[in-house]
Design a protein around this motif. Sequence first.
Motif, mmCIF file in Angstrom:
data_model
loop_
_atom_site.group_PDB
_atom_site.id
_atom_site.type_symbol
_atom_site.label_atom_id
_atom_site.label_comp_id
_atom_site.label_asym_id
_atom_site.label_seq_id
_atom_site.Cartn_x
_atom_site.Cartn_y
_atom_site.Cartn_z
ATOM 1 N N THR A 108 -6.704 10.417 2.707
ATOM 2 C CA THR A 108 -5.684 9.556 3.311
ATOM 3 C C THR A 108 -6.296 8.235 3.753
ATOM 4 O OG1 THR A 108 -4.429 11.483 4.066
ATOM 5 C CG2 THR A 108 -3.964 9.384 5.150
ATOM 6 N N GLN A 109 -7.498 8.284 4.313
ATOM 7 C CA GLN A 109 -8.152 7.053 4.750
ATOM 8 C C GLN A 109 -8.472 6.144 3.581
ATOM 9 O OE1 GLN A 109 -8.503 5.833 7.704
ATOM 10 N NE2 GLN A 109 -9.575 4.014 6.958
ATOM 11 N N ARG A 110 -8.765 6.714 2.407
ATOM 12 C CA ARG A 110 -9.025 5.877 1.227
ATOM 13 C C ARG A 110 -7.778 5.074 0.854
ATOM 14 N NH1 ARG A 110 -11.705 10.448 -1.042
ATOM 15 N NH2 ARG A 110 -10.018 10.740 -2.570
ATOM 16 N N LEU A 111 -6.613 5.670 1.058
ATOM 17 C CA LEU A 111 -5.369 4.957 0.765
ATOM 18 C C LEU A 111 -5.033 3.953 1.860
ATOM 19 C CD1 LEU A 111 -2.860 7.616 -0.639
ATOM 20 C CD2 LEU A 111 -3.801 5.643 -1.839
ATOM 21 N N TYR A 112 -5.203 4.379 3.106
ATOM 22 C CA TYR A 112 -4.855 3.537 4.253
ATOM 23 C C TYR A 112 -6.136 2.969 4.878
ATOM 24 C CZ TYR A 112 -0.042 5.271 4.185
ATOM 25 O OH TYR A 112 1.258 5.565 3.834
ATOM 26 N N HIS A 113 -6.933 2.272 4.066
ATOM 27 C CA HIS A 113 -8.203 1.746 4.563
ATOM 28 C C HIS A 113 -8.004 0.518 5.449
ATOM 29 C CE1 HIS A 113 -7.892 -1.411 1.526
ATOM 30 N NE2 HIS A 113 -7.659 -0.464 0.640
ATOM 31 N N ASP A 114 -6.809 -0.043 5.429
ATOM 32 C CA ASP A 114 -6.434 -1.105 6.350
ATOM 33 C C ASP A 114 -5.076 -0.725 6.932
ATOM 34 O OD1 ASP A 114 -4.827 -1.410 4.156
ATOM 35 O OD2 ASP A 114 -5.672 -3.321 3.528
ATOM 36 N N ASP A 115 -4.477 -1.582 7.714
ATOM 37 C CA ASP A 115 -3.171 -1.213 8.250
ATOM 38 C C ASP A 115 -2.100 -1.327 7.165
ATOM 39 O OD1 ASP A 115 -2.347 -3.887 8.013
ATOM 40 O OD2 ASP A 115 -2.916 -4.364 10.070
ATOM 41 N N ALA A 116 -0.899 -0.950 7.496
ATOM 42 C CA ALA A 116 0.204 -0.940 6.529
ATOM 43 C C ALA A 116 1.059 -2.197 6.647
ATOM 44 C CB ALA A 116 1.049 0.312 6.725
ATOM 45 N N ARG A 117 0.454 -3.306 7.047
ATOM 46 C CA ARG A 117 1.216 -4.531 7.277
ATOM 47 C C ARG A 117 1.964 -4.994 6.034
ATOM 48 N NH1 ARG A 117 4.155 -6.184 10.635
ATOM 49 N NH2 ARG A 117 2.597 -5.357 12.094
ATOM 50 N N ASP A 118 1.346 -4.869 4.849
ATOM 51 C CA ASP A 118 2.039 -5.339 3.646
ATOM 52 C C ASP A 118 3.271 -4.503 3.338
ATOM 53 O OD1 ASP A 118 0.324 -3.246 3.130
ATOM 54 O OD2 ASP A 118 -0.266 -3.943 1.145
ATOM 55 N N ILE A 119 3.252 -3.205 3.704
ATOM 56 C CA ILE A 119 4.446 -2.379 3.536
ATOM 57 C C ILE A 119 5.544 -2.859 4.483
ATOM 58 C CG2 ILE A 119 5.420 -0.064 3.791
ATOM 59 C CD1 ILE A 119 2.748 1.089 2.988
ATOM 60 N N LEU A 120 5.192 -3.059 5.731
ATOM 61 C CA LEU A 120 6.176 -3.512 6.720
ATOM 62 C C LEU A 120 6.736 -4.877 6.349
ATOM 63 C CD1 LEU A 120 4.315 -2.382 9.968
ATOM 64 C CD2 LEU A 120 6.222 -1.231 8.822
ATOM 65 N N ASP A 121 5.889 -5.759 5.822
ATOM 66 C CA ASP A 121 6.354 -7.088 5.420
ATOM 67 C C ASP A 121 7.314 -7.026 4.229
ATOM 68 O OD1 ASP A 121 4.865 -8.250 7.408
ATOM 69 O OD2 ASP A 121 3.220 -8.869 6.093
ATOM 70 N N ALA A 122 7.159 -5.999 3.391
ATOM 71 C CA ALA A 122 8.001 -5.883 2.191
ATOM 72 C C ALA A 122 9.353 -5.240 2.474
ATOM 73 C CB ALA A 122 7.265 -5.067 1.125
ATOM 74 N N LEU A 123 9.504 -4.607 3.637
ATOM 75 C CA LEU A 123 10.791 -3.997 3.999
ATOM 76 C C LEU A 123 11.743 -5.083 4.526
ATOM 77 C CD1 LEU A 123 9.529 -0.791 5.801
ATOM 78 C CD2 LEU A 123 10.996 -0.816 3.767
ATOM 79 N N PRO A 124 13.055 -4.879 4.383
ATOM 80 C CA PRO A 124 14.012 -5.823 4.974
ATOM 81 C C PRO A 124 13.778 -5.945 6.483
ATOM 82 C CG PRO A 124 15.147 -4.295 3.503
ATOM 83 C CD PRO A 124 13.742 -3.795 3.646
ATOM 84 N N PRO A 125 13.944 -7.130 7.046
ATOM 85 C CA PRO A 125 13.742 -7.305 8.497
ATOM 86 C C PRO A 125 14.645 -6.355 9.269
ATOM 87 C CG PRO A 125 14.040 -9.415 7.406
ATOM 88 C CD PRO A 125 14.376 -8.379 6.387
ATOM 89 N N PRO A 126 14.166 -5.867 10.409
ATOM 90 C CA PRO A 126 15.010 -4.971 11.216
ATOM 91 C C PRO A 126 16.249 -5.695 11.712
ATOM 92 C CG PRO A 126 13.054 -5.630 12.442
ATOM 93 C CD PRO A 126 12.860 -6.112 11.042
ATOM 94 N N ARG A 127 17.329 -4.944 11.859
ATOM 95 C CA ARG A 127 18.569 -5.566 12.321
ATOM 96 C C ARG A 127 18.536 -5.802 13.817
ATOM 97 N NH1 ARG A 127 22.450 -0.336 11.139
ATOM 98 N NH2 ARG A 127 21.322 1.167 12.397
#
Length: 278
Positions: free
Chosen positions: A259-278
């Motif tokens: 799991t650490q190999r996949l998440y070697h940094d934070d998940a900021r790019d995932i959060l940035d790619a999601l629609p902004p919260p309402r």
Amino acid sequence: MTKRLTTVLLASWLPLAPALAAAPAPCPPATAGVSDLGYSSYLDNGAIRGSNIDVLEELQKRSGCKLTVRWYPRSRLYAQFFSQQLDLTGASLRTAERDRYGTWLPYTYTHFELVLLNREAGKFRSLAEFVARSTARLNITRGITYSAQTQAQLDRLQQLGRLEYVNDYSVVFRKIQAGRAEGTLAPATIHLLNQRRFGMVGQMSVSSVTESPRTMVGLYVSHKVAPEVLQRYADALRSIVADGTMQKFYERYLGAEATQRLYHDDARDILDALPPPR
């Protein structure tokens, strides 16, 4: 892997939290399709399990939207989605074709790796090196999308008679076990489950290849789903990623190291790619 359709009603597993039950605009029930993807989604004595199922279960809990999950062969899943028989698909890479039918909501990462029997393994930094310096044969499954660079090398392998497409990963590993192939290209969620299932742990080696970098994976939500419901799904996924729940799901199946190999940094790019919260 059986091709029969399996259905699970997630709503029967989870009582809705009082706050969600009181939501002013309840969303209609929806159907999500999944297929054989190792620890992401797999059949266990007829029950559908895996990290993707955990995500859908948590999505239902946090959004308040009831979900029914159905199992399909990988080659049929997107045909069902494109014909509007499904509201969501699980564990999907983003493609231009799929974008025509739905909105992609990322929630995790994947990383396709070159997996070979130890006797065939080498220090391959790229698929191009593997094509040029090895005679090993690969089996991969239909319905998987690869990067253009990866697909170019897979096409070269097929022209050399060293690549075969099959229906699912259980067939891939069954053929490797039978000596009809020497390896595959698969993420840890897939190859770890199948190595354990087929008693091949310690018999195979894994290499990262330059043509296949880490990439995001998400849910596709059909364009027929109302925008306000789509937003509820997006908000729920954002919270699942932001509070570390997604990583905990992966650790349950893959262990902390993988799991650490996949998440070697934070998940900021995932959060940035999601629609902004309402």
